[in-house]
Scaffold this motif. Structure first.
Motif, mmCIF file in Angstrom:
data_model
loop_
_atom_site.group_PDB
_atom_site.id
_atom_site.type_symbol
_atom_site.label_atom_id
_atom_site.label_comp_id
_atom_site.label_asym_id
_atom_site.label_seq_id
_atom_site.Cartn_x
_atom_site.Cartn_y
_atom_site.Cartn_z
ATOM 1 N N GLY A 89 22.776 36.241 38.723
ATOM 2 C CA GLY A 89 23.521 35.727 37.582
ATOM 3 C C GLY A 89 24.935 36.286 37.480
ATOM 4 O O GLY A 89 25.229 37.372 37.976
ATOM 5 N N VAL A 90 25.785 35.519 36.815
ATOM 6 C CA VAL A 90 27.182 35.905 36.629
ATOM 7 C C VAL A 90 27.502 35.887 35.138
ATOM 8 O O VAL A 90 27.192 34.920 34.440
ATOM 9 C CB VAL A 90 28.134 34.936 37.370
ATOM 10 N N PHE A 91 28.115 36.968 34.667
ATOM 11 C CA PHE A 91 28.624 37.047 33.300
ATOM 12 C C PHE A 91 30.138 37.123 33.383
ATOM 13 O O PHE A 91 30.680 37.975 34.095
ATOM 14 C CB PHE A 91 28.094 38.295 32.578
ATOM 15 N N GLU A 92 30.824 36.239 32.663
ATOM 16 C CA GLU A 92 32.283 36.260 32.645
ATOM 17 C C GLU A 92 32.793 36.208 31.216
ATOM 18 O O GLU A 92 32.250 35.480 30.388
ATOM 19 C CB GLU A 92 32.855 35.049 33.378
ATOM 20 N N ALA A 93 33.851 36.960 30.963
ATOM 21 C CA ALA A 93 34.597 36.900 29.716
ATOM 22 C C ALA A 93 36.063 36.667 30.113
ATOM 23 O O ALA A 93 36.850 37.615 30.196
ATOM 24 C CB ALA A 93 34.420 38.184 28.913
ATOM 25 N N PRO A 94 36.428 35.414 30.432
ATOM 26 C CA PRO A 94 37.725 35.123 31.047
ATOM 27 C C PRO A 94 38.951 35.528 30.236
ATOM 28 O O PRO A 94 40.014 35.730 30.816
ATOM 29 C CB PRO A 94 37.702 33.601 31.234
ATOM 30 N N LEU A 95 38.818 35.656 28.927
ATOM 31 C CA LEU A 95 39.978 35.996 28.106
ATOM 32 C C LEU A 95 40.218 37.497 27.991
ATOM 33 O O LEU A 95 41.258 37.923 27.488
ATOM 34 C CB LEU A 95 39.831 35.376 26.710
ATOM 35 N N VAL A 96 39.282 38.295 28.450
ATOM 36 C CA VAL A 96 39.414 39.755 28.378
ATOM 37 C C VAL A 96 40.371 40.215 29.481
ATOM 38 O O VAL A 96 40.189 39.867 30.646
ATOM 39 C CB VAL A 96 38.035 40.434 28.530
ATOM 40 N N PRO A 97 41.391 40.990 29.122
ATOM 41 C CA PRO A 97 42.347 41.437 30.149
ATOM 42 C C PRO A 97 41.761 42.503 31.071
ATOM 43 O O PRO A 97 40.841 43.238 30.694
ATOM 44 C CB PRO A 97 43.502 42.016 29.326
ATOM 45 N N ALA A 98 42.303 42.569 32.271
ATOM 46 C CA ALA A 98 41.914 43.624 33.214
ATOM 47 C C ALA A 98 42.169 44.975 32.568
ATOM 48 O O ALA A 98 43.148 45.159 31.849
ATOM 49 C CB ALA A 98 42.703 43.488 34.507
ATOM 50 N N GLY A 99 41.271 45.924 32.798
ATOM 51 C CA GLY A 99 41.433 47.269 32.252
ATOM 52 C C GLY A 99 40.866 47.456 30.857
ATOM 53 O O GLY A 99 40.903 48.555 30.321
ATOM 54 N N ALA A 100 40.306 46.398 30.269
ATOM 55 C CA ALA A 100 39.713 46.515 28.935
ATOM 56 C C ALA A 100 38.359 47.212 29.030
ATOM 57 O O ALA A 100 37.755 47.268 30.104
ATOM 58 C CB ALA A 100 39.550 45.130 28.317
ATOM 59 N N ASP A 101 37.906 47.753 27.915
ATOM 60 C CA ASP A 101 36.586 48.397 27.877
ATOM 61 C C ASP A 101 35.465 47.399 28.167
ATOM 62 O O ASP A 101 34.495 47.731 28.829
ATOM 63 C CB ASP A 101 36.323 49.024 26.510
ATOM 64 N N PHE A 102 35.589 46.205 27.660
ATOM 65 C CA PHE A 102 34.563 45.179 27.838
ATOM 66 C C PHE A 102 34.713 44.574 29.230
ATOM 67 O O PHE A 102 35.817 44.254 29.661
ATOM 68 C CB PHE A 102 34.714 44.089 26.776
#
Length: 136
Positions: free
Chosen positions: A33-46
């Motif tokens: 499975g793949v989980f994506e949060a496309p709006l989260v910037p690189a380097g974020a905690d999430f």
């Protein structure tokens, strides 16, 4: 026995947003499975993207461990959602309004692709400032 879209969605929400249980959350996904949060910037905690059940388990456990204790919890009685079916029986969309006391509503959309009663691919679209900010 295959699970309904509602059962899949409710299991995912309970494991993640309600109980912050990385093991239960990972089990909602297929092994690949793949989980994506496309709006989260690189380097974020999430985490922005996690691939495979074990990476989802580890990534979300690390995120849950970093969250402050006693953080805000959604008011489930005031929150709501609508599930939308699509032409593809393995894809559904969740339109969610999460209410936090005293008076904040957070709206988001999640797109689920399922296989064999589990999440094969989830795209979670929400305002990234809700979970973290990018690290400098």
């Amino acid at each position: 026995m295959s699970r309904t879209h509602l059962e899949i969605f409710q299991g995912y929400v309970h494991a993640g947003a309600i109980s912050a249980n990385a093991d239960a959350l990972a089990e909602c996904f297929t092994p690949d499975g793949v989980f994506e949060a496309p709006l989260v910037p690189a380097g974020a905690d999430f985490p922005r993207r996690l691939v495979g059940r074990e990476e989802i388990r580890a990534g979300m456990a690390a995120y849950y461990a970093r969250r402050p204790a006693g953080g805000r919890a959604p008011n489930l009685e005031k929150s709501g959602f609508v599930l939308h079916t699509t032409a593809d029986p393995d894809v559904f969309i969740a339109e969610i309004d999460t209410f936090f006391d005293p008076d904040e509503t957070v709206s988001l959309v999640q797109i689920f692709r399922v296989r064999d009663g589990r999440i094969a691919h989830l795209r979670d679209y929400f305002a990234p400032g809700l979970v973290s900010s990018a690290t400098p």
